[in-house]
Write an enzyme that holds these catalytic residues in place. Structure first.
Site, mmCIF file in Angstrom:
data_model
loop_
_atom_site.group_PDB
_atom_site.id
_atom_site.type_symbol
_atom_site.label_atom_id
_atom_site.label_comp_id
_atom_site.label_asym_id
_atom_site.label_seq_id
_atom_site.Cartn_x
_atom_site.Cartn_y
_atom_site.Cartn_z
ATOM 1 N N ASN A 124 -2.539 89.164 56.324
ATOM 2 C CA ASN A 124 -2.622 90.369 55.491
ATOM 3 C C ASN A 124 -3.906 90.247 54.675
ATOM 4 O O ASN A 124 -3.970 89.456 53.739
ATOM 5 C CB ASN A 124 -1.378 90.448 54.589
ATOM 6 N N TRP A 125 -4.902 91.035 55.083
ATOM 7 C CA TRP A 125 -6.214 90.926 54.430
ATOM 8 C C TRP A 125 -6.322 91.767 53.159
ATOM 9 O O TRP A 125 -7.378 91.816 52.532
ATOM 10 C CB TRP A 125 -7.339 91.272 55.427
ATOM 11 N N LYS A 126 -5.228 92.466 52.827
ATOM 12 C CA LYS A 126 -5.159 93.216 51.558
ATOM 13 C C LYS A 126 -6.439 94.028 51.340
ATOM 14 O O LYS A 126 -7.015 94.564 52.285
ATOM 15 C CB LYS A 126 -4.865 92.248 50.403
ATOM 16 N N HIS A 148 4.943 96.649 51.464
ATOM 17 C CA HIS A 148 4.559 95.349 50.912
ATOM 18 C C HIS A 148 4.864 95.355 49.418
ATOM 19 O O HIS A 148 4.776 96.405 48.766
ATOM 20 C CB HIS A 148 3.066 95.105 51.153
ATOM 21 N N GLU A 157 3.282 94.647 46.916
ATOM 22 C CA GLU A 157 2.237 95.243 46.057
ATOM 23 C C GLU A 157 2.300 96.769 46.108
ATOM 24 O O GLU A 157 1.969 97.438 45.131
ATOM 25 C CB GLU A 157 0.857 94.699 46.484
ATOM 26 N N GLU A 168 9.511 88.358 51.768
ATOM 27 C CA GLU A 168 8.484 87.798 50.888
ATOM 28 C C GLU A 168 8.994 87.800 49.450
ATOM 29 O O GLU A 168 8.983 88.853 48.788
ATOM 30 C CB GLU A 168 7.211 88.648 50.948
ATOM 31 N N GLY A 194 0.919 85.024 46.486
ATOM 32 C CA GLY A 194 -0.355 84.815 45.798
ATOM 33 C C GLY A 194 -0.263 83.864 44.617
ATOM 34 O O GLY A 194 -1.187 83.747 43.827
ATOM 35 N N SER A 225 2.560 82.499 49.880
ATOM 36 C CA SER A 225 1.878 81.212 49.763
ATOM 37 C C SER A 225 2.033 80.316 50.992
ATOM 38 O O SER A 225 2.133 79.090 50.877
ATOM 39 C CB SER A 225 2.328 80.479 48.488
ATOM 40 N N GLY A 249 -1.203 85.864 53.421
ATOM 41 C CA GLY A 249 -2.251 86.545 52.658
ATOM 42 C C GLY A 249 -3.488 85.668 52.532
ATOM 43 O O GLY A 249 -4.341 85.601 53.422
ATOM 44 N N GLY A 250 -3.594 84.962 51.411
ATOM 45 C CA GLY A 250 -4.778 84.166 51.088
ATOM 46 C C GLY A 250 -5.260 83.274 52.222
ATOM 47 O O GLY A 250 -6.461 83.226 52.519
HETATM 48 P P1 PGA Z 1 -0.063 85.052 50.045
HETATM 49 O O1 PGA Z 1 0.296 86.620 50.303
HETATM 50 O O2 PGA Z 1 0.043 84.379 51.373
HETATM 51 O O3 PGA Z 1 -1.466 85.084 49.501
HETATM 52 O O4 PGA Z 1 0.936 84.553 49.061
HETATM 53 C C1 PGA Z 1 1.314 86.972 51.192
HETATM 54 C C2 PGA Z 1 1.424 88.468 51.262
HETATM 55 O O5 PGA Z 1 1.164 89.137 50.264
HETATM 56 O O6 PGA Z 1 1.777 89.027 52.311
#
Ligand code: PGA
Length: 264
Positions: free
Chosen positions: A10-12, A96, A98, A178, A184, A224, A245-246
């Site tokens: 997930n490149w957000k 998601h 967010e 999640e 994050g 994470s 994500g990260g």
């Molecule tokens: P993260 O994000 O791996 O940076 O915790 C996961 C996500 O938001 O899908």
């Protein structure tokens, strides 16, 4: 039932479209060797989808991060399943955390988005998960049940017949569990917490859609995830992959993570 593992990045709201394009190509080179054993994809910002689709390595999936439920209309700021399909985008994340936290996404709107994607023959990855205060109040199962069932109700009649699609080894519909407190933050859930939540999600799926469909659907863990901890999640019987994500942003790191998945 052996489910094919699915790893999604997930490149957000990161990268320019030219960076996204070149990182996607690089990721393609680095992961080609894994393509016979696992499914890999990336969810990118809408502006990046066209340039990424043009150069997409055959074994990588390309997903959007959101999708509206109408085919077109006066919905400023949204993109539709038709627009995604036109670019050969494979599907989209839905709801998601967010989106839920900052943009008013509800279970109801999420269900409608999922339905539109599946109706268009695209994939939908529906994200659920509890906040820390909900977990501490012992509300994990209550929260997950509500997120799942309200969205399934909103997805409407005939939803269950769309879940799998033409290839039973790559069902169109997936869930990403999640926990909000793990996204994050560097503080991933532990394997026991993840398995407990995933097993519960599968129970809800079984009750709603029957044992056969539920045993095929993939449930991804997110929050994470990194090369150093992916293995502990994949040891869990109900964890079928990850939403990352990260640790998906750098092609080398994401490819390293994918290489660990091929061992399961
Ligand atoms: P993260 O994000 O791996 O940076 O915790 C996961 C996500 O938001 O899908």
């Amino acid at each position: 039932m052996m489910r094919r593992k699915l790893i999604l990045g997930n490149w957000k709201m990161y990268k320019t479209s030219s960076q996204a394009r070149s990182d996607f190509l690089r990721l393609g080179e680095l992961t080609k060797q894994f393509s016979s054993t696992i499914d890999i994809g990336v969810a990118a910002a809408s502006t990046h989808l066209a340039p990424m689709a043009e150069c997409a390595p055959a074994h990588l999936g390309l997903l959007a991060q959101n999708c509206h439920w109408e085919k077109e209309g006066a919905f400023t700021g949204e993109v539709s399943s038709e627009m995604l399909r036109d670019l050969s985008v494979q599907g989209s994340l839905v709801a998601h955390s967010e989106r839920r936290q900052f943009f008013g996404e509800s279970n109801l709107s999420a269900g409608k988005r999922v339905r539109a994607l599946l109706d268009a023959g695209l994939d939908a990855v529906y994200c659920v998960g509890e906040t820390l205060s909900q977990r501490e109040a012992g509300e994990l199962k209550k929260v997950l049940t509500k997120q799942l069932l309200e969205a399934f109700d909103a997805a409407g009649n005939g939803f269950s017949s769309l879940l799998i699609g033409s290839d039973p080894t790559r069902p169109r519909f997936s869930i990403a569990y999640e926990p909000v407190w793990a996204i994050g933050t560097g503080k991933a859930a532990n394997a026991i917490e993840a398995q407990e939540a995933h097993a519960f999600v599968r129970e809800v799926l079984t009750e709603r859609f029957g044992a056969q469909a539920a045993s095929r659907l993939r449930i991804l863990y997110g929050g994470s995830v990194k090369p150093a901890n992916i293995a502990e999640f994949l040891k869990c019987p109900d964890v079928d992959g990850a939403l990352v994500g990260g640790a998906s942003l750098k092609p080398e790191e994401f490819a390293e993570l994918c290489s660990k998945v091929t061992k399961f």
